[in-house]
Structure formats: structure tokens, C-alpha cells
Design a protein around this motif. Structure first.
Motif, short mmCIF file in Angstrom:
data_model
loop_
_atom_site.label_atom_id
_atom_site.label_comp_id
_atom_site.label_asym_id
_atom_site.label_seq_id
_atom_site.Cartn_x
_atom_site.Cartn_y
_atom_site.Cartn_z
N THR A 192 -25.57 141.91 -76.72
CA THR A 192 -24.19 141.93 -76.22
C THR A 192 -24.14 142.31 -74.75
O THR A 192 -23.14 142.03 -74.07
CB THR A 192 -23.32 142.91 -77.03
N SER A 196 -21.57 137.92 -74.01
CA SER A 196 -20.47 138.39 -74.86
C SER A 196 -20.44 137.65 -76.21
O SER A 196 -19.85 138.14 -77.17
CB SER A 196 -19.13 138.20 -74.15
N VAL A 199 -21.47 139.43 -79.56
CA VAL A 199 -20.59 140.31 -80.31
C VAL A 199 -20.22 139.69 -81.66
O VAL A 199 -19.79 140.40 -82.58
CB VAL A 199 -19.31 140.63 -79.50
N ASP A 216 -18.66 147.22 -75.69
CA ASP A 216 -17.76 146.90 -74.59
C ASP A 216 -16.77 145.78 -74.92
O ASP A 216 -16.00 145.35 -74.06
CB ASP A 216 -18.57 146.49 -73.36
N HIS A 217 -16.81 145.29 -76.17
CA HIS A 217 -15.97 144.15 -76.52
C HIS A 217 -15.09 144.50 -77.72
O HIS A 217 -15.47 145.27 -78.59
CB HIS A 217 -16.84 142.93 -76.86
#
Length: 248
Positions: A192, A196, A199, A216-217
Motif C-alpha cells: 500500500t 494505493s 488497499v 493511509d487509505h
């Protein structure tokens, strides 16, 4: 006796399955007490931006029990039946008794789902209750939806382990990879940081069903559940296809 009853008895009759049951039931509640002091200090220092995640984060170690159960449900079929027949496996006897392979896999999956769902529900409720007992008002009461998401995650992880063991036909390799990725170095989490898109890998996206902060997502809980369910369904379909073609 129905096929489901038979598979439940077979699963609960395995000694290695009881290791999974004990790990699943005891590890997370025990960690609540072991980590109580350090957790209080972290809360006091403001390291927890969302203290409602506390009890849910602790469940991560308990889900190892679901992995063990998912693996041994299959790996027990590939063990030798005895010293007098070193080349024979339990699977040979199982298929002789139930040659309809799709029905056999469905019964095994249903038995696993029932056991893991009960384990996940009991452990989640106990862990969250103990977290409230230890930390009091520092931890808000959990929303029912988050509890349901945690139990669903527990079940899907068990089925994921089940599917992967069917695919690789090796319980040791499958369990080692799953345990290392969960508790030592999460390859999925590291990915990740690179993209992105990672995720949406099953073990990462599933955690969004019950945790407010996962890396972070952000992924909506319903979306997370649908994506992880799709992963598990696809792997189960692949596992069933391979099982029907190559296992005699």
C-alpha cells in the motif's frame, strides 16, 4: 447423519483444530490484559486518535485461530492414513464415501463457517467487553455494525485460508505465509506504500469493515466487505475447479 454433521464432527475431532480454537478464543482477550499498561500510556500521550479502535485492533492476533481452522479443514485430508499404507491419504477414504466433490467442499466450507463464526462472535464480544472493563470510559461502546464487520472478517479469513490450502495442497506452506503476513511482515501493507491499489488486497481491505483507521487509505465498510467477499468467492471457485480436476 448429514454430510454437514459429519464434517463438523471431523473438524472438531482434529487435535490441530483445537489449537486453532484455543488461539482464537484466548489470544485476543489475553492481549487486552497484557497490553493494558502500555495502551493507557499511549492514550494519555495522545497516540490514539480514535480510541474506539482499541478492542478491535486486538482482534488481529485472534484471527490466527480462524486461519488455523481454515488450513486444517483441508490439510487433514492430505495426511497419510497410517504406517501400513504410507501412500494413502484420508482424502481417498473421504472421496470413496462422498464422490460428489462439489457437495463435499460445500459441506466442509459450511462446517468451517459455522465454527469460525461462533468463535469470531464469542471472541469479539469478550474482547470488546474486556477492553471496556480495563479502560472504562476511555473506550466508547462499539457500534453493532462494527461488531458484525469483525465477525464477517473472521469468517472470510477462515474461508480464505481454506481456499488457499485447497489450491496449494500444503497446509504448512499456506499457514506459514498467512501467519508471517499477518503477524510479522505484512507484504500487503507494504504494497500500500507503493500503490494505493494494494488497499484492495483481501487482508487489508477486510480490516476496513470494522477499523476506522487502517493505514493511509479509507474504504467504506460496505465496500470493504463486498471486495473481500469477492476475493474469497473467486479463490473458492478456483480451488473447487482445481480440486475437481487434479485430486484423485
Amino acid at each position: 447423519m448429514s454430510l454437514l454433521d459429519a464434517e463438523l464432527r471431523k473438524l472438531l475431532g482434529l487435535r490441530t483444530a483445537w489449537i486453532g480454537l484455543l488461539v482464537g478464543f484466548l489470544a485476543a482477550p489475553a492481549l487486552v490484559f497484557v497490553s493494558a499498561g502500555s495502551t493507557r500510556r499511549a492514550i494519555a500521550e495522545g497516540l490514539y486518535t480514535d480510541s474506539s479502535d482499541l478492542g478491535f485492533q486486538t482482534l488481529g492476533i485472534g484471527v490466527l485461530g480462524a486461519m488455523i481452522l481454515g488450513v486444517v479443514t483441508v490439510s487433514s485430508e492430505y495426511t497419510p492414513t497410517g504406517e501400513d499404507a504410507p501412500g494413502a491419504r484420508q482424502l481417498t477414504t473421504t472421496l470413496a464415501a462422498m464422490p460428489r466433490r462439489a457437495r463435499l467442499l460445500t459441506a466442509k466450507g459450511a462446517a468451517l463457517t459455522l465454527v469460525v463464526a461462533v468463535q469470531g462472535l464469542v471472541t469479539t464480544v469478550a474482547t470488546l467487553a474486556l477492553t471496556r472493563l480495563v479502560h472504562g470510559s476511555l473506550v466508547p461502546s462499539p457500534a453493532p455494525g462494527r461488531l458484525a464487520g469483525a465477525v464477517l472478517y473472521w469468517v472470510l479469513i477462515g474461508l480464505l485460508a481454506y481456499a488457499l490450502t485447497l489450491i496449494f495442497r500444503n497446509g504448512i506452506v499456506t499457514l506459514t505465509v498467512l501467519v508471517v503476513n499477518t503477524s510479522v511482515v505484512s507484504v500487503s501493507y507494504l504494497l500500500t506504500k507503493v500503490t494505493s491499489a494494494a488497499v484492495y488486497l483481501p487482508d487489508i481491505v477486510g480490516a476496513h469493515m470494522f477499523l476506522n483507521e487502517v493505514g493511509d487509505h479509507d474504504v467504506a465498510p460496505v465496500t470493504a466487505g463486498l471486495v473481500m467477499s469477492a476475493w474469497v468467492a473467486a479463490l473458492l471457485a478456483l480451488a473447487g475447479w482445481l480440486f475437481g480436476r487434479r485430486d484423485a
